[in-house]
Motif scaffolding. Structure first.
Motif, PDB file in Angstrom:
ATOM      1  N   ASP A 198       0.810  -1.219   0.000  1.00 43.78           N
ATOM      2  CA  ASP A 198       0.000   0.000   0.000  1.00 43.78           C
ATOM      3  C   ASP A 198       0.843   1.268   0.000  1.00 43.78           C
ATOM      4  O   ASP A 198       0.339   2.353   0.310  1.00 43.78           O
ATOM      5  CB  ASP A 198      -0.920   0.014   1.231  1.00 43.78           C
ATOM      6  CG  ASP A 198      -1.942  -1.106   1.199  1.00 43.78           C
ATOM      7  OD1 ASP A 198      -2.275  -1.568   0.083  1.00 43.78           O
ATOM      8  OD2 ASP A 198      -2.385  -1.532   2.278  1.00 43.78           O
ATOM      9  N   ASP A 199       2.120   1.160  -0.319  1.00 46.96           N
ATOM     10  CA  ASP A 199       2.968   2.345  -0.239  1.00 46.96           C
ATOM     11  C   ASP A 199       3.974   2.379  -1.382  1.00 46.96           C
ATOM     12  O   ASP A 199       5.166   2.585  -1.176  1.00 46.96           O
ATOM     13  CB  ASP A 199       3.695   2.379   1.111  1.00 46.96           C
ATOM     14  CG  ASP A 199       4.336   3.732   1.387  1.00 46.96           C
ATOM     15  OD1 ASP A 199       3.866   4.735   0.817  1.00 46.96           O
ATOM     16  OD2 ASP A 199       5.305   3.790   2.164  1.00 46.96           O
ATOM     17  N   ALA A 200       3.475   2.166  -2.600  1.00 48.57           N
ATOM     18  CA  ALA A 200       4.351   2.207  -3.771  1.00 48.57           C
ATOM     19  C   ALA A 200       4.557   3.662  -4.218  1.00 48.57           C
ATOM     20  O   ALA A 200       3.846   4.574  -3.792  1.00 48.57           O
ATOM     21  CB  ALA A 200       3.760   1.385  -4.908  1.00 48.57           C
ATOM     22  N   THR A 201       5.526   3.859  -5.079  1.00 51.73           N
ATOM     23  CA  THR A 201       5.846   5.201  -5.578  1.00 51.73           C
ATOM     24  C   THR A 201       5.852   5.190  -7.100  1.00 51.73           C
ATOM     25  O   THR A 201       6.448   4.310  -7.725  1.00 51.73           O
ATOM     26  CB  THR A 201       7.222   5.664  -5.074  1.00 51.73           C
ATOM     27  OG1 THR A 201       7.197   5.749  -3.648  1.00 51.73           O
ATOM     28  CG2 THR A 201       7.583   7.032  -5.641  1.00 51.73           C
ATOM     29  N   ILE A 202       5.176   6.174  -7.687  1.00 42.83           N
ATOM     30  CA  ILE A 202       5.177   6.355  -9.134  1.00 42.83           C
ATOM     31  C   ILE A 202       5.978   7.615  -9.466  1.00 42.83           C
ATOM     32  O   ILE A 202       5.762   8.673  -8.865  1.00 42.83           O
ATOM     33  CB  ILE A 202       3.755   6.479  -9.696  1.00 42.83           C
ATOM     34  CG1 ILE A 202       3.033   5.125  -9.657  1.00 42.83           C
ATOM     35  CG2 ILE A 202       3.764   7.006 -11.133  1.00 42.83           C
ATOM     36  CD1 ILE A 202       1.603   5.158 -10.140  1.00 42.83           C
ATOM     37  N   VAL A 203       6.904   7.477 -10.408  1.00 46.26           N
ATOM     38  CA  VAL A 203       7.700   8.620 -10.866  1.00 46.26           C
ATOM     39  C   VAL A 203       7.258   8.981 -12.277  1.00 46.26           C
ATOM     40  O   VAL A 203       7.233   8.137 -13.169  1.00 46.26           O
ATOM     41  CB  VAL A 203       9.210   8.299 -10.846  1.00 46.26           C
ATOM     42  CG1 VAL A 203      10.005   9.487 -11.375  1.00 46.26           C
ATOM     43  CG2 VAL A 203       9.651   7.944  -9.425  1.00 46.26           C
ATOM     44  N   LEU A 204       6.900  10.239 -12.472  1.00 46.35           N
ATOM     45  CA  LEU A 204       6.431  10.743 -13.765  1.00 46.35           C
ATOM     46  C   LEU A 204       7.433  11.777 -14.268  1.00 46.35           C
ATOM     47  O   LEU A 204       7.751  12.742 -13.572  1.00 46.35           O
ATOM     48  CB  LEU A 204       5.048  11.364 -13.595  1.00 46.35           C
ATOM     49  CG  LEU A 204       4.318  11.926 -14.812  1.00 46.35           C
ATOM     50  CD1 LEU A 204       2.810  11.812 -14.610  1.00 46.35           C
ATOM     51  CD2 LEU A 204       4.689  13.401 -15.034  1.00 46.35           C
ATOM     52  N   THR A 205       7.942  11.555 -15.489  1.00 46.98           N
ATOM     53  CA  THR A 205       8.933  12.462 -16.058  1.00 46.98           C
ATOM     54  C   THR A 205       8.513  12.875 -17.466  1.00 46.98           C
ATOM     55  O   THR A 205       8.235  12.016 -18.302  1.00 46.98           O
ATOM     56  CB  THR A 205      10.327  11.808 -16.124  1.00 46.98           C
ATOM     57  OG1 THR A 205      10.682  11.320 -14.822  1.00 46.98           O
ATOM     58  CG2 THR A 205      11.374  12.804 -16.605  1.00 46.98           C
TER      59      THR A 205
END
Length: 263
Positions: A198-205
């Protein structure tokens, strides 16, 4: 000579009998140590909600069931309909997990337009008893990301660009931006990202050409979990002084801490 042959025959017969018994004891479990998993009354439901509760609908016949023992070993795999048709299953007493999924394949780390629904349920088989599972409701196993742009930004596009969205390291989805017949075009499909926990990270570039210059922007979405839907909008605004500024709006909130380079 006849006595020797008779003794040799008896020794071989005893040896084969022992080997045969040992093999049977290894393959089969005793009936007294077994219980029954019943699929009578079992139903598989699917809730297509994302970040909200909606009424679940019955699962289609192409869902797949996976039965695992307490070591994580796969005991059997059947389609939902085949499991219902097969009826009861006799199993050694112990703890098991039944996993239901809308595909027999693994959940893709990142893919456009490929949602996967599923759920799992732990249960215990007791010797001499029958266990029923009742109903299992499957939900989306991924997070969803869409990317868009405001009109001011699209009017300023002067070359190709791309938004890279990444949750699992090394497995980004690329949302392409370009021009066709003088008009901007961009990837509008939903991207689906496999999530563990429940604590993933998405990186948007974002990397692209805007107003004749190279522009790079980066945003991070934290606390991502399955069934989350995130809408990212790349924006250009013109201030009262006429100066342009760029930002990324995610789910209606502007990322003021955005790092960007405008060359």
């Amino acid at each position: 000579m006849l006595r020797r042959r008779l003794k040799l025959f008896l020794v071989c017969a005893v040896f084969l009998s022992v080997v045969s018994c040992d093999k049977d004891n290894f393959v089969y479990h005793r009936e007294s140590d077994s219980g029954v998993l019943s699929f009578e009354g079992f139903s598989l439901m699917v809730s297509e909600d994302v970040n909200k509760k909606t009424r679940a609908s019955s699962a289609a016949g192409d869902y797949v069931l996976f039965l695992y023992d307490n070591t994580g070993a796969l005991v059997w795999q059947k389609s939902y309909q085949d499991a219902l048709s097969a009826g009861d299953v006799t199993l050694p007493a112990g703890v098991y997990t039944l996993e239901a999924r809308s595909t027999a394949a693994d959940v893709p780390l990142a893919a456009f337009g490929l949602p996967v629904y599923g759920a799992s349920k732990d249960f215990t088989i007791k010797a001499g008893a029958t266990t029923s599972l009742g109903s299992i409701t499957c939900g989306l196993l991924q997070a969803v990301v869409t990317v868009g742009y405001n009109e001011e930004f699209l009017r300023s596009v002067t070359g190709d660009g791309v938004v890279s969205v990444e949750l699992a390291a090394g497995c980004p989805l690329e949302y392409r931006l370009g021009r066709s017949d003088g008009d901007p075009t961009f990837e509008q499909r939903e991207g689906y990202f496999s999530v563990n926990g429940d604590d993933a990270t998405i990186v948007l570039t974002f990397n692209g050409s805007v107003d004749g210059s190279s522009l790079r922007m980066r945003a991070v979405i934290t606390g991502v979990k399955a069934r989350d839907r995130h809408v990212a909008t790349i924006m250009k605004t013109i201030g009262a002084s006429g100066a342009a500024s760029f930002c990324v709006e995610i789910d209606g909130s502007v990322f003021n801490a955005m790092k960007f380079i405008h060359e």
